[in-house]
Design a protein around this motif. Structure first.
Motif, PDB file in Angstrom:
ATOM      1  N   ALA A   1      23.507  39.897  20.863  1.00 22.10           N
ATOM      2  CA  ALA A   1      23.120  41.225  20.874  1.00 22.10           C
ATOM      3  C   ALA A   1      21.426  41.404  20.893  1.00 22.10           C
ATOM      4  N   GLY A   2      20.909  40.484  20.309  1.00 19.62           N
ATOM      5  CA  GLY A   2      19.229  40.726  20.171  1.00 19.62           C
ATOM      6  C   GLY A   2      18.574  40.358  21.739  1.00 19.62           C
ATOM      7  N   ALA A   3      19.373  39.435  22.555  1.00 19.60           N
ATOM      8  CA  ALA A   3      18.934  39.408  23.829  1.00 19.60           C
ATOM      9  C   ALA A   3      19.193  40.405  24.726  1.00 19.60           C
ATOM     10  N   GLY A   4      20.387  41.343  24.573  1.00 20.25           N
ATOM     11  CA  GLY A   4      20.833  42.403  25.093  1.00 20.25           C
ATOM     12  C   GLY A   4      19.664  43.666  24.747  1.00 20.25           C
ATOM     13  N   PHE A   5      19.189  43.660  23.671  1.00 23.11           N
ATOM     14  CA  PHE A   5      18.410  44.546  23.117  1.00 23.11           C
ATOM     15  C   PHE A   5      16.981  44.392  23.825  1.00 23.11           C
ATOM     16  N   GLU A   6      16.572  43.127  23.945  1.00 21.49           N
ATOM     17  CA  GLU A   6      15.279  42.525  24.571  1.00 21.49           C
ATOM     18  C   GLU A   6      15.430  42.798  26.091  1.00 21.49           C
ATOM     19  N   ALA A   7      16.379  42.852  26.727  1.00 15.24           N
ATOM     20  CA  ALA A   7      16.655  42.989  28.050  1.00 15.24           C
ATOM     21  C   ALA A   7      16.549  44.318  28.458  1.00 15.24           C
ATOM     22  N   ARG A   8      17.146  45.449  27.627  1.00 13.25           N
ATOM     23  CA  ARG A   8      17.093  46.722  27.727  1.00 13.25           C
ATOM     24  C   ARG A   8      15.635  47.135  27.456  1.00 13.25           C
ATOM     25  N   VAL A   9      15.007  46.763  26.362  1.00 12.01           N
ATOM     26  CA  VAL A   9      13.515  47.250  26.127  1.00 12.01           C
ATOM     27  C   VAL A   9      12.649  46.550  27.400  1.00 12.01           C
ATOM     28  N   SER A  10      12.732  45.659  28.014  1.00 12.20           N
ATOM     29  CA  SER A  10      12.071  45.128  29.008  1.00 12.20           C
ATOM     30  C   SER A  10      12.381  45.886  30.252  1.00 12.20           C
ATOM     31  N   GLN A  11      13.568  46.240  30.500  1.00 10.88           N
ATOM     32  CA  GLN A  11      13.970  46.979  31.716  1.00 10.88           C
ATOM     33  C   GLN A  11      13.515  48.316  31.598  1.00 10.88           C
ATOM     34  N   GLY A  12      13.548  49.085  30.247  1.00  7.59           N
ATOM     35  CA  GLY A  12      13.082  50.396  30.065  1.00  7.59           C
ATOM     36  C   GLY A  12      11.738  50.830  30.147  1.00  7.59           C
ATOM     37  N   THR A  13      11.168  49.842  29.322  1.00  6.73           N
ATOM     38  CA  THR A  13       9.603  50.244  29.157  1.00  6.73           C
ATOM     39  C   THR A  13       8.764  49.254  30.187  1.00  6.73           C
ATOM     40  N   GLY A  14       9.227  48.034  30.702  1.00 12.24           N
ATOM     41  CA  GLY A  14       8.476  47.339  31.396  1.00 12.24           C
ATOM     42  C   GLY A  14       7.601  46.394  30.403  1.00 12.24           C
ATOM     43  N   LEU A  15       7.607  46.188  29.226  1.00 12.11           N
ATOM     44  CA  LEU A  15       6.734  45.688  28.295  1.00 12.11           C
ATOM     45  C   LEU A  15       7.399  44.608  27.517  1.00 12.11           C
ATOM     46  N   PRO A  16       6.875  43.641  27.426  1.00 10.95           N
ATOM     47  CA  PRO A  16       7.503  42.374  26.664  1.00 10.95           C
ATOM     48  C   PRO A  16       7.682  42.478  25.182  1.00 10.95           C
ATOM     49  N   LEU A  17       8.477  41.892  24.344  1.00  9.46           N
ATOM     50  CA  LEU A  17       8.696  41.837  23.001  1.00  9.46           C
ATOM     51  C   LEU A  17       8.389  40.279  22.772  1.00  9.46           C
ATOM     52  N   PRO A  18       7.435  40.171  21.652  1.00  7.82           N
ATOM     53  CA  PRO A  18       7.037  38.695  21.221  1.00  7.82           C
ATOM     54  C   PRO A  18       8.463  38.056  20.714  1.00  7.82           C
ATOM     55  N   GLU A  19       8.328  36.671  20.861  1.00  3.79           N
ATOM     56  CA  GLU A  19       9.333  35.831  20.343  1.00  3.79           C
ATOM     57  C   GLU A  19       9.594  35.985  18.692  1.00  3.79           C
ATOM     58  N   SER A  20      10.886  35.726  18.267  1.00  5.38           N
ATOM     59  CA  SER A  20      10.901  35.759  16.830  1.00  5.38           C
ATOM     60  C   SER A  20      10.700  37.164  15.955  1.00  5.38           C
ATOM     61  N   TRP A  21      10.829  38.414  16.709  1.00  3.32           N
ATOM     62  CA  TRP A  21      10.575  39.422  16.162  1.00  3.32           C
ATOM     63  C   TRP A  21      11.656  39.795  15.215  1.00  3.32           C
ATOM     64  N   SER A  22      11.288  40.261  14.190  1.00  7.41           N
ATOM     65  CA  SER A  22      12.304  40.694  12.946  1.00  7.41           C
ATOM     66  C   SER A  22      12.627  42.282  13.056  1.00  7.41           C
TER      67      SER A  22
END
Length: 198
Positions: free
Chosen positions: A84-105
């Motif tokens: 689910a976390g990987a799915g959230f990261e993919a949606r953020v990346s696709q929607g914003t074009g901006l990356p999330l840092p690893e190990s975010w809480s």
């Protein structure tokens, strides 16, 4: 004599099993996974002339199970949470074009006609998070312009406009704020009106 030997083996086996379950090795089962649980949600507002404002949020939790059975059960739950976390990261990346840092809480993402931004908290140190963003944003061809290096505030020039990266350390977490402000002159006048929830 066979019954005494069998009884001694049974008691010895129970004592050994109890010692193993109480040991730190058993305690680590399922405890140090990347994410034992995750909660997330999305909000979307639409309006006239394709106005769209989307906000997402996610919180990862690291639970410490109390007993061996809970530890065993936490392993598949952790695997589902990582997916689910990987799915959230993919949606953020696709929607914003901006990356999330690893190990975010904790993470939030916003995409609207006015701003695109990502906010994240991570236990990684500030230097590691800064290195992550320099590498990720450099891959996109974004050019770094240091504004205040002593505070880890950096701007990048991009084809979409200026991007601001602010990093700060608070308690045992690094807070990363990455935002792309969109020029008002490029927005249609209808975007300034009120939207409706969909």
């Amino acid at each position: 004599m066979k019954s005494r030997t069998l009884g001694a083996l049974l008691i010895g086996g129970l004592v050994a099993a109890t010692a193993v379950l109480a040991s730190p090795v058993a305690a680590s089962l399922g405890r140090y996974s990347e994410a034992d649980s995750i909660r997330f949600g999305w909000s979307r507002t639409t309006g006239v002339n394709d106005y769209l404002d989307e906000t997402g949020w996610a919180v990862r939790g690291h639970d410490t199970p109390d007993n061996f059975v809970e530890r065993l059960l936490s392993i598949p739950v952790g695997a589902v949470a990582r997916g689910a976390g990987a799915g959230f990261e993919a949606r953020v990346s696709q929607g914003t074009g901006l990356p999330l840092p690893e190990s975010w809480s904790i993470a939030t993402a916003k995409n609207s006609p006015f701003i695109t931004s990502v906010y994240a908290e991570t236990p990684r140190d500030l230097a590691a998070v800064l290195g992550f963003y320099r590498a990720e944003l450099g891959k996109r061809g974004w050019i770094e312009m240091v504004v205040e290096p002593d505070r880890a505030v950096i701007t990048f020039t991009t084809p979409r406009g200026p991007v601001l990266l602010r990093l700060s350390r608070q308690n045992d977490r690094t807070i990363a704020e990455l935002s792309l402000r969109k020029p008002v002159s490029r927005m249609p006048a209808s975007c300034r009106g009120r939207g409706r929830q969909s």
